[in-house]
Design a protein around this motif. Structure first.
Motif, PDB file in Angstrom:
ATOM      1  N   VAL A  82       0.835  -1.203   0.000  1.00 49.14           N
ATOM      2  CA  VAL A  82       0.000   0.000   0.000  1.00 49.14           C
ATOM      3  C   VAL A  82       0.871   1.255   0.000  1.00 49.14           C
ATOM      4  O   VAL A  82       0.583   2.228  -0.706  1.00 49.14           O
ATOM      5  N   ALA A  83       1.955   1.236   0.781  1.00 53.60           N
ATOM      6  CA  ALA A  83       2.853   2.391   0.818  1.00 53.60           C
ATOM      7  C   ALA A  83       3.461   2.652  -0.557  1.00 53.60           C
ATOM      8  O   ALA A  83       3.611   3.809  -0.971  1.00 53.60           O
ATOM      9  N   ALA A  84       3.795   1.564  -1.268  1.00 50.81           N
ATOM     10  CA  ALA A  84       4.346   1.732  -2.619  1.00 50.81           C
ATOM     11  C   ALA A  84       3.309   2.356  -3.550  1.00 50.81           C
ATOM     12  O   ALA A  84       3.633   3.246  -4.351  1.00 50.81           O
ATOM     13  N   LEU A  85       2.064   1.887  -3.448  1.00 49.87           N
ATOM     14  CA  LEU A  85       1.003   2.465  -4.281  1.00 49.87           C
ATOM     15  C   LEU A  85       0.777   3.933  -3.937  1.00 49.87           C
ATOM     16  O   LEU A  85       0.564   4.765  -4.828  1.00 49.87           O
ATOM     17  N   GLU A  86       0.818   4.264  -2.654  1.00 50.23           N
ATOM     18  CA  GLU A  86       0.620   5.654  -2.242  1.00 50.23           C
ATOM     19  C   GLU A  86       1.756   6.541  -2.746  1.00 50.23           C
ATOM     20  O   GLU A  86       1.523   7.700  -3.118  1.00 50.23           O
ATOM     21  N   ARG A  87       2.970   6.000  -2.765  1.00 49.52           N
ATOM     22  CA  ARG A  87       4.092   6.783  -3.308  1.00 49.52           C
ATOM     23  C   ARG A  87       3.884   7.070  -4.792  1.00 49.52           C
ATOM     24  O   ARG A  87       4.107   8.194  -5.259  1.00 49.52           O
ATOM     25  N   VAL A  88       3.458   6.045  -5.529  1.00 44.15           N
ATOM     26  CA  VAL A  88       3.190   6.254  -6.954  1.00 44.15           C
ATOM     27  C   VAL A  88       2.066   7.260  -7.140  1.00 44.15           C
ATOM     28  O   VAL A  88       2.114   8.123  -8.025  1.00 44.15           O
ATOM     29  N   LYS A  89       1.057   7.181  -6.288  1.00 39.85           N
ATOM     30  CA  LYS A  89      -0.075   8.112  -6.357  1.00 39.85           C
ATOM     31  C   LYS A  89       0.395   9.547  -6.147  1.00 39.85           C
ATOM     32  O   LYS A  89      -0.020  10.462  -6.867  1.00 39.85           O
ATOM     33  N   ARG A  90       1.276   9.744  -5.148  1.00 40.91           N
ATOM     34  CA  ARG A  90       1.816  11.086  -4.909  1.00 40.91           C
ATOM     35  C   ARG A  90       2.672  11.544  -6.085  1.00 40.91           C
ATOM     36  O   ARG A  90       2.642  12.722  -6.470  1.00 40.91           O
ATOM     37  N   ASN A  91       3.433  10.622  -6.646  1.00 45.64           N
ATOM     38  CA  ASN A  91       4.251  10.975  -7.811  1.00 45.64           C
ATOM     39  C   ASN A  91       3.387  11.373  -8.999  1.00 45.64           C
ATOM     40  O   ASN A  91       3.747  12.269  -9.772  1.00 45.64           O
ATOM     41  N   LEU A  92       2.245  10.702  -9.157  1.00 45.55           N
ATOM     42  CA  LEU A  92       1.335  11.070 -10.244  1.00 45.55           C
ATOM     43  C   LEU A  92       0.802  12.483 -10.035  1.00 45.55           C
ATOM     44  O   LEU A  92       0.639  13.245 -11.002  1.00 45.55           O
ATOM     45  N   THR A  93       0.501  12.827  -8.786  1.00 45.49           N
ATOM     46  CA  THR A  93       0.038  14.183  -8.494  1.00 45.49           C
ATOM     47  C   THR A  93       1.099  15.210  -8.868  1.00 45.49           C
ATOM     48  O   THR A  93       0.800  16.250  -9.479  1.00 45.49           O
ATOM     49  N   ARG A  94       2.360  14.898  -8.521  1.00 48.32           N
ATOM     50  CA  ARG A  94       3.446  15.808  -8.882  1.00 48.32           C
ATOM     51  C   ARG A  94       3.638  15.860 -10.400  1.00 48.32           C
ATOM     52  O   ARG A  94       3.919  16.919 -10.963  1.00 48.32           O
ATOM     53  N   TYR A  95       3.489  14.707 -11.049  1.00 42.99           N
ATOM     54  CA  TYR A  95       3.655  14.668 -12.502  1.00 42.99           C
ATOM     55  C   TYR A  95       2.558  15.478 -13.186  1.00 42.99           C
ATOM     56  O   TYR A  95       2.810  16.202 -14.158  1.00 42.99           O
ATOM     57  N   ARG A  96       1.325  15.378 -12.670  1.00 39.69           N
ATOM     58  CA  ARG A  96       0.224  16.175 -13.228  1.00 39.69           C
ATOM     59  C   ARG A  96       0.546  17.665 -13.125  1.00 39.69           C
ATOM     60  O   ARG A  96       0.361  18.421 -14.087  1.00 39.69           O
ATOM     61  N   ALA A  97       1.036  18.078 -11.957  1.00 47.62           N
ATOM     62  CA  ALA A  97       1.391  19.492 -11.775  1.00 47.62           C
ATOM     63  C   ALA A  97       2.516  19.889 -12.721  1.00 47.62           C
ATOM     64  O   ALA A  97       2.518  20.991 -13.282  1.00 47.62           O
ATOM     65  N   ALA A  98       3.475  18.978 -12.920  1.00 49.65           N
ATOM     66  CA  ALA A  98       4.599  19.279 -13.820  1.00 49.65           C
ATOM     67  C   ALA A  98       4.123  19.427 -15.260  1.00 49.65           C
ATOM     68  O   ALA A  98       4.614  20.283 -16.009  1.00 49.65           O
ATOM     69  N   VAL A  99       3.180  18.584 -15.667  1.00 52.33           N
ATOM     70  CA  VAL A  99       2.630  18.672 -17.028  1.00 52.33           C
ATOM     71  C   VAL A  99       1.946  20.019 -17.230  1.00 52.33           C
ATOM     72  O   VAL A  99       2.155  20.703 -18.247  1.00 52.33           O
ATOM     73  N   LEU A 100       1.122  20.430 -16.269  1.00 56.85           N
ATOM     74  CA  LEU A 100       0.424  21.705 -16.398  1.00 56.85           C
ATOM     75  C   LEU A 100       1.397  22.871 -16.368  1.00 56.85           C
ATOM     76  O   LEU A 100       1.222  23.860 -17.096  1.00 56.85           O
ATOM     77  N   HIS A 101       2.428  22.770 -15.535  1.00 61.76           N
ATOM     78  CA  HIS A 101       3.415  23.845 -15.481  1.00 61.76           C
ATOM     79  C   HIS A 101       4.140  23.961 -16.827  1.00 61.76           C
ATOM     80  O   HIS A 101       4.336  25.082 -17.346  1.00 61.76           O
ATOM     81  N   ALA A 102       4.509  22.811 -17.397  1.00 67.48           N
ATOM     82  CA  ALA A 102       5.174  22.831 -18.702  1.00 67.48           C
ATOM     83  C   ALA A 102       4.253  23.377 -19.776  1.00 67.48           C
ATOM     84  O   ALA A 102       4.699  24.063 -20.710  1.00 67.48           O
ATOM     85  N   ALA A 103       2.961  23.100 -19.645  1.00 68.63           N
ATOM     86  CA  ALA A 103       2.003  23.572 -20.651  1.00 68.63           C
ATOM     87  C   ALA A 103       1.889  25.095 -20.622  1.00 68.63           C
ATOM     88  O   ALA A 103       1.965  25.748 -21.668  1.00 68.63           O
ATOM     89  N   VAL A 104       1.721  25.676 -19.438  1.00 70.97           N
ATOM     90  CA  VAL A 104       1.429  27.115 -19.369  1.00 70.97           C
ATOM     91  C   VAL A 104       2.691  27.969 -19.473  1.00 70.97           C
ATOM     92  O   VAL A 104       2.595  29.187 -19.619  1.00 70.97           O
ATOM     93  N   THR A 105       3.871  27.341 -19.389  1.00 69.13           N
ATOM     94  CA  THR A 105       5.115  28.098 -19.586  1.00 69.13           C
ATOM     95  C   THR A 105       5.693  27.914 -20.982  1.00 69.13           C
ATOM     96  O   THR A 105       6.685  28.552 -21.329  1.00 69.13           O
ATOM     97  N   GLY A 106       5.084  27.021 -21.784  1.00 70.44           N
ATOM     98  CA  GLY A 106       5.529  26.838 -23.156  1.00 70.44           C
ATOM     99  C   GLY A 106       6.552  25.744 -23.355  1.00 70.44           C
ATOM    100  O   GLY A 106       6.911  25.427 -24.503  1.00 70.44           O
ATOM    101  N   ARG A 107       7.036  25.130 -22.267  1.00 71.80           N
ATOM    102  CA  ARG A 107       8.047  24.089 -22.438  1.00 71.80           C
ATOM    103  C   ARG A 107       7.483  22.835 -23.099  1.00 71.80           C
ATOM    104  O   ARG A 107       8.200  22.109 -23.777  1.00 71.80           O
ATOM    105  N   LEU A 108       6.197  22.611 -22.907  1.00 69.01           N
ATOM    106  CA  LEU A 108       5.596  21.398 -23.462  1.00 69.01           C
ATOM    107  C   LEU A 108       5.588  21.417 -24.987  1.00 69.01           C
ATOM    108  O   LEU A 108       5.612  20.353 -25.628  1.00 69.01           O
TER     109      LEU A 108
END
Length: 567
Positions: free
Chosen positions: A190-216
């Motif tokens: 469960v801890a491993a799944l929760e870590r992946v879940k948190r990483n997905l949240t960070r990845y989602r934020a990174a995708v949006l940040h890259a989108a609105v700054t033009g890096r994407l």
């Protein structure tokens, strides 16, 4: 088997060899008083509010320290190796409880919304805790609750009449060890799944940040070269269209009133707020080639608050979206709806159109600013409640683009800078929203960004759904382990174990012995200032209730230590 059924019903259910049925009240003291005299109000004790206890019978994880004088009245006393269980809804249904761990001399006080169970000699508190951790027991407790809505509680008599399958003490220990091993492995997964879940949240934020700054879309810009209509030209076109739409609405307003507009009516056009510099006085950051800065006010034709009218449950009316219907990932949840009549006097002005943006203006500081694009699953009218703001874009700016700008890390930073707080709620009003300055890419690049972000977010959502399925499987497996434990299927039986019937007779005899009387405050009246003592610590044979609990109910770490030494 119904855990609160009759004695005959229980007797008809077979148990493994050596096991016996017992009432929970027979093998544990329920809500016992404090059995130690404390005379110093300044003595520090461990305080356990409801928030300090994990769900899923995870135990006490975030205790506090208070003085005895602060807690001696109006709080629930308990001690190490007691089992606590939330009795109020929804904490009980969520499984707030567990076995209390700590030092042998530690004194605990906690919320009055806990039931406390103190296992008698020969009964492991882990066995009692595992029994109460079963979802079927919590479902039965839910049916036995008393009180008013929102204040329902499990009465003490529910616990008293619960039937409890009791194995021999030695088998309880073997089962507890096995549960501990299996739950440890399960917790790691469960801890491993929760870590992946948190990483997905960070990845989602990174995708949006890259989108609105033009890096994407860096590679996309290199491939497509200079845009035919760069951002500044696009903004000019949007502003012209914004003015044209205002004039059209204004002219229609006069016509509907049967009046001619005054000669200078076009001069009354409210110019939109221009892009604003950051509040710290710095300049706006550099944008990719072909982009420009624009305020939300410049890009929108409508910024409008929702209705404050009282809604109802009549699903034949118009659904009204509320702040709970806006998710944190930019979408609308169309469940749990409220309604207004079709003839409501704010309609059709407050009816939503596909592509409208919904902004949550009032909520907790963590949730205010939730933003989503309105894309209904089926045709039909929808409206919005007062804690939402409806934003309608002028053609030339994608509603998804604005949504991602608001929920991206850049948008969250802006929100933190403009929040106001009233009565425990955070708020961002329509004026502040209109002034928010966002980057504006060329229209073709907006489309490329929308396509790229949708693809990546779809992948993230797919992985997130798989993680949730894994967490649900882990929860079911946890319950399956407990079910097997209480059916005697988790470890083999040993014919050499002392039968539980003999244990029950001994518990009955010990329970009939006189105990020190309470002095009326929950303190022991023996004046000793110490808990009753039995054999020295480590003895496997208990001579009193307290020493028996200490002897057979060591924490799982100590159990593993003993097994390691034996090997």
């Amino acid at each position: 088997m119904n855990p609160t059924g009759s004695a005959d019903q229980v007797a008809s259910v077979s148990l493994p060899p050596g096991w016996s049925w017992a009432r929970l009240a027979d093998i544990a003291r329920i809500n016992p008083p404090l059995d130690i005299r404390i005379t110093d109000d300044a003595r520090e004790v461990t305080f356990v509010p409801m928030a300090a206890v994990d769900e899923g019978f995870g135990g006490v994880k975030r205790p506090q320290v208070r003085t005895f004088g602060q807690v001696k009245k109006g709080y629930t006393p308990f001690q190490v190796n007691d089992v606590i269980m939330a009795k109020i809804t929804p904490c009980m249904e969520n499984g707030k409880g567990g076995v209390v761990r700590g030092r042998d001399d530690e004194v605990f006080f906690g919320s009055t919304e806990f039931h406390v169970l103190r296992a008698r000699a020969g009964v492991l508190p882990e066995w009692v805790g595992s029994f109460l951790a079963q979802e079927r027991i919590r479902r039965a407790a839910r049916l036995g609750m008393k009180g008013s809505a929102g204040q329902l509680r499990v009465p003490e008599e529910f616990l008293e009449r619960l039937y409890f399958p009791l194995p021999p003490t030695a088998e309880q220990q073997r089962i507890a060890d096995r549960i501990d091993e299996l739950f440890t492995d399960l917790a790691a997964g469960v801890a491993a799944l929760e870590r992946v879940k948190r990483n997905l949240t960070r990845y989602r934020a990174a995708v949006l940040h890259a989108a609105v700054t033009g890096r994407l879309t860096e590679a996309w810009r290199k491939q497509h070269g200079k845009p035919e209509e760069p951002g500044p030209k696009l903004l000019e076109r949007i502003l012209a269209e914004r003015r044209r739409q205002w004039e059209e609405r204004t002219r229609a307003k006069y016509e509907n009133a049967g009046r001619q507009p005054p000669k200078n009516w076009r001069g009354r056009y409210p110019e939109p707020s221009p892009p604003k510099l950051p509040q710290d006085g710095s300049s706006l950051p550099e944008l990719p080639a072909g982009w420009c800065w624009a305020s939300i006010d410049q890009l929108t034709q409508i910024i409008q608050y929702g209705t404050s009218a009282k809604t109802n449950e009549d699903s034949s009316g118009v659904p009204v979206l509320r702040m709970g219907n806006i998710t944190t990932d930019g979408t609308v949840d169309f469940t749990n709806l409220k309604y207004l009549p079709h003839e409501h006097d704010e309609f059709p002005e407050l009816l939503l159109e596909r592509g409208d943006i919904l902004f949550n203006r009032t909520n907790s500081a963590e949730l205010v600013g939730k933003t989503a694009v309105f894309e209904p699953p089926t045709p039909g009218p929808y409206s919005l409640a007062s804690y939402l703001i409806r934003v309608r874009m002028v053609e030339g700016c994608s509603p998804w683009w604005l949504t991602w700008c608001v929920i991206s890390p850049l948008g969250r930073r802006w929100l933190r800078g403009v929040l106001s707080h009233t009565a425990g709620q955070a708020n961002v009003n329509g004026t502040k929203l209109a002034e928010y300055t966002i980057p504006l890419p060329p229209l073709a690049e907006q489309s490329a960004i929308v396509e790229a972000v949708n693809e990546k977010l779809s992948q993230i959502d797919g992985l997130g759904a798989e993680i949730e399925r894994g967490l649900a499987r882990a929860s079911r497996l946890r319950q399956s382990i407990l079910k097997a434990a209480f059916e005697g299927k988790l470890v083999p039986q040993d014919p050499a174990d002392e039968p539980a019937s003999v244990l029950l007779e001994r518990i009955k005899q010990q329970a009939s012995e006189p105990t020190p009387k309470s002095n009326g405050t929950g303190d022991s009246a023996n004046g000793s200032g110490q808990r009753r003592r039995g054999r020295p610590r480590g003895s496997r044979k208990a001579t009193s209730e307290t020493s028996g609990v200490a002897a057979v109910a060591r924490p799982s770490v100590e159990r593993r230590s003993r097994k390691a030494k034996a090997r």
